[in-house]
Design a protein around this motif. Structure first.
Motif, PDB file in Angstrom:
ATOM      1  N   ALA A   1      38.822   8.758  47.287  1.00  0.00           N
ATOM      2  CA  ALA A   1      39.829   9.261  46.348  1.00  0.00           C
ATOM      3  C   ALA A   1      41.126   8.484  46.393  1.00  0.00           C
ATOM      4  O   ALA A   1      41.949   8.604  45.475  1.00  0.00           O
ATOM      5  CB  ALA A   1      40.116  10.734  46.638  1.00  0.00           C
TER       6      ALA A   1
ATOM      7  N   ARG B   1      49.142  12.376  44.334  1.00  0.00           N
ATOM      8  CA  ARG B   1      48.854  13.771  44.011  1.00  0.00           C
ATOM      9  C   ARG B   1      47.468  13.922  43.402  1.00  0.00           C
ATOM     10  O   ARG B   1      46.766  14.907  43.678  1.00  0.00           O
ATOM     11  CB  ARG B   1      49.905  14.321  43.057  1.00  0.00           C
ATOM     12  N   HIS B   2      47.062  12.965  42.597  1.00  0.00           N
ATOM     13  CA  HIS B   2      45.736  13.026  41.998  1.00  0.00           C
ATOM     14  C   HIS B   2      44.641  12.874  43.057  1.00  0.00           C
ATOM     15  O   HIS B   2      43.598  13.524  42.987  1.00  0.00           O
ATOM     16  CB  HIS B   2      45.591  11.945  40.923  1.00  0.00           C
TER      17      HIS B   2
ATOM     18  N   VAL C   1      44.868  13.705  46.271  1.00  0.00           N
ATOM     19  CA  VAL C   1      44.817  14.948  47.045  1.00  0.00           C
ATOM     20  C   VAL C   1      44.105  16.033  46.252  1.00  0.00           C
ATOM     21  O   VAL C   1      43.281  16.780  46.793  1.00  0.00           O
ATOM     22  CB  VAL C   1      46.239  15.397  47.433  1.00  0.00           C
ATOM     23  N   LEU C   2      44.401  16.131  44.965  1.00  0.00           N
ATOM     24  CA  LEU C   2      43.746  17.131  44.127  1.00  0.00           C
ATOM     25  C   LEU C   2      42.246  16.872  44.059  1.00  0.00           C
ATOM     26  O   LEU C   2      41.435  17.816  44.133  1.00  0.00           O
ATOM     27  CB  LEU C   2      44.354  17.125  42.726  1.00  0.00           C
ATOM     28  N   ALA C   3      41.855  15.606  43.931  1.00  0.00           N
ATOM     29  CA  ALA C   3      40.431  15.270  43.863  1.00  0.00           C
ATOM     30  C   ALA C   3      39.713  15.669  45.149  1.00  0.00           C
ATOM     31  O   ALA C   3      38.610  16.231  45.113  1.00  0.00           O
ATOM     32  CB  ALA C   3      40.271  13.769  43.600  1.00  0.00           C
TER      33      ALA C   3
ATOM     34  N   ALA D   1      40.685  17.973  47.301  1.00  0.00           N
ATOM     35  CA  ALA D   1      40.692  19.432  47.389  1.00  0.00           C
ATOM     36  C   ALA D   1      39.615  20.040  46.496  1.00  0.00           C
ATOM     37  O   ALA D   1      38.913  20.978  46.899  1.00  0.00           O
ATOM     38  CB  ALA D   1      42.068  19.975  47.009  1.00  0.00           C
ATOM     39  N   LEU D   2      39.461  19.515  45.303  1.00  0.00           N
ATOM     40  CA  LEU D   2      38.457  20.031  44.380  1.00  0.00           C
ATOM     41  C   LEU D   2      37.043  19.762  44.895  1.00  0.00           C
ATOM     42  O   LEU D   2      36.162  20.621  44.800  1.00  0.00           O
ATOM     43  CB  LEU D   2      38.649  19.421  42.991  1.00  0.00           C
TER      44      LEU D   2
ATOM     45  N   SER E   1      36.357  22.078  47.802  1.00  0.00           N
ATOM     46  CA  SER E   1      36.205  23.446  47.296  1.00  0.00           C
ATOM     47  C   SER E   1      34.849  23.630  46.644  1.00  0.00           C
ATOM     48  O   SER E   1      34.185  24.663  46.838  1.00  0.00           O
ATOM     49  CB  SER E   1      37.317  23.763  46.289  1.00  0.00           C
TER      50      SER E   1
ATOM     51  N   VAL F   1      42.840  20.575  53.660  1.00  0.00           N
ATOM     52  CA  VAL F   1      43.553  20.746  52.389  1.00  0.00           C
ATOM     53  C   VAL F   1      44.935  21.342  52.637  1.00  0.00           C
ATOM     54  O   VAL F   1      45.923  20.927  52.028  1.00  0.00           O
ATOM     55  CB  VAL F   1      42.738  21.626  51.424  1.00  0.00           C
TER      56      VAL F   1
ATOM     57  N   GLY G   1      48.422  19.521  51.457  1.00  0.00           N
ATOM     58  CA  GLY G   1      49.419  20.186  50.632  1.00  0.00           C
ATOM     59  C   GLY G   1      50.787  20.186  51.286  1.00  0.00           C
ATOM     60  O   GLY G   1      51.813  19.995  50.618  1.00  0.00           O
TER      61      GLY G   1
ATOM     62  N   LEU H   1      52.370  16.792  50.756  1.00  0.00           N
ATOM     63  CA  LEU H   1      52.896  16.611  49.403  1.00  0.00           C
ATOM     64  C   LEU H   1      54.215  17.348  49.222  1.00  0.00           C
ATOM     65  O   LEU H   1      55.160  16.822  48.611  1.00  0.00           O
ATOM     66  CB  LEU H   1      51.877  17.100  48.370  1.00  0.00           C
TER      67      LEU H   1
END
Length: 366
Positions: free
Chosen positions: A170, A176-177, A179-181, A183-184, A187, A214, A218, A221
């Motif tokens: 990732a 931020r993208h 980290v979001l990737a 985390a998703l 999950s 995660v 967060g 960030l």
């Protein structure tokens, strides 16, 4: 003031600021684990049924603190890698240099003891498949029916290495993208694991424990965005975290990622959002050194604990006398391994495998 916004502290140009309070928290987390394991051997020095281990805190939660710190440090130390060419390989190279040599050394030492002095250990000799899986960080169900490597505490590194691989894939995205990737993805994996029976090793990695990484990401960030709790909120976070750990909500069937992971995240927040002491006193410097050596302490403390037990066997030291001797022995061994083996090996490998960016990782990990 409860919360203020200001840019995160920076060191001199081209360097990353050392997070002293994180190192101190890392030392505390490692000592949690050592104290927990020391109590098993302490029972050897008590009359039958005469020793009650301390449960003032769930000492195993040191691992959960490590996981949250790991998520935080990975994002914090990768700020200049996000979306950079070749970032994934650079990141993995740094992680492998940091994690693999010492773990392989500890695993090789355990294997040597299991083959030459099996009576010293509480576990059967590992089979070839278990040995190979252990060195490759691959979750493997052993002869006891447990998914853990031959060096049993290495189960945490099987989570760490999987997290690093996902993060490396990732990191080509902006921070931020990315980290979001991650985390998703984690999950989705955990969600899938709750719906269907996944095969190994996916079933191992689909545990909600991965949410603790995660949590740490967060926190990183938010820190990067300038979040700074004031002293009152930091004290509240710390106090509430300790109280939650004392309550040990796992006894109420609350999943570990919530029962221990949430207070672990609160402790990390209280540490990383505060001002960093520039010149800690001598005791602080010693604690920071132990934090630097926390990875060695985690990996090698079983050797110190068992050696201390064998040396003291037959002596009337009592269970808590054993613990009082074994803990310093484990700390001294860890610092020696850190200074004499870990640091030189890492420096040598970094020179050998230099990524050419001058971007050596200054933050030290567990």
């Amino acid at each position: 003031m409860l919360l203020r916004m200001s840019p995160p502290g920076r060191g001199p140009a081209g360097t990353a600021q050392k997070l002293v309070l994180v190192q101190m928290l890392r030392a505390a987390a490692a000592l949690f684990v050592v104290f927990h394991h020391a109590q098993f051997d302490a029972a050897h020095f008590a009359p039958q049924g005469g020793f009650t281990p301390s449960r003032a805190l769930p000492w195993e939660a040191g691992v959960d603190i490590f996981f949250v710190i790991s998520g935080f440090i990975i994002v914090h130390s990768s700020r200049r890698l996000f979306a950079a060419p070749g970032a994934g390989m650079t990141f993995l190279k740094r992680r492998l240099i940091r994690i693999v040599p010492l773990y392989w050394l500890a695993s090789a030492a355990f294997l040597a003891v299991s083959l030459s002095l099996p009576a010293v250990l509480n576990s059967p000799r590992p089979g070839l498949s278990e040995v190979i899986a252990s060195f490759l960080f691959w979750p493997y169900v052993n002869s006891a029916g447990v998914a853990q490597p031959m060096l049993s505490l290495g189960w945490t590194l099987n989570y760490e290495m999987a997290f690093y691989l996902v993060f490396a894939l990732a990191i080509a995205l902006p921070g931020r993208h990315a980290v979001l990737a991650v985390a998703l993805f984690l999950s989705a994996l955990v969600g899938l694991g709750t719906l269907v029976a996944l095969p190994m090793p996916l079933a191992f990695w689909a545990d909600s424990l991965v949410f603790e990484f995660v949590f740490g990401m967060g926190i990183a960030l938010l820190r990067e965005a300038g979040g700074r709790p004031g002293i009152v909120l930091r004290v509240v976070l710390f106090s509430a975290a300790i109280r939650m750990l004392q309550a040990d909500l796992t006894q109420d069937d609350i999943v570990r990622a919530v029962a221990w992971g949430v207070p672990a995240a609160m402790l990390v927040m209280a540490a990383v959002y505060g001002p960093e002491p520039r010149h800690p006193p001598l005791l602080g410097r010693l604690i920071v050194l132990l934090g630097d050596a926390s990875y060695a302490l985690y990996l090698f403390h079983p050797f110190a604990l068992r050696a201390t037990r064998l040396i003291l066997s037959g002596m009337d030291v009592g269970p808590w006398g054993y613990v009082a001797i074994a803990l310093p022995m484990a700390m001294m061994l860890a610092v020696a391994v850190h200074l004499l083996i870990e640091r030189p090996v890492m420096r040598g490998l970094r020179r050998l495998l230099s990524d050419g960016n001058g971007g050596e990782e200054r933050e030290r990990r567990r």
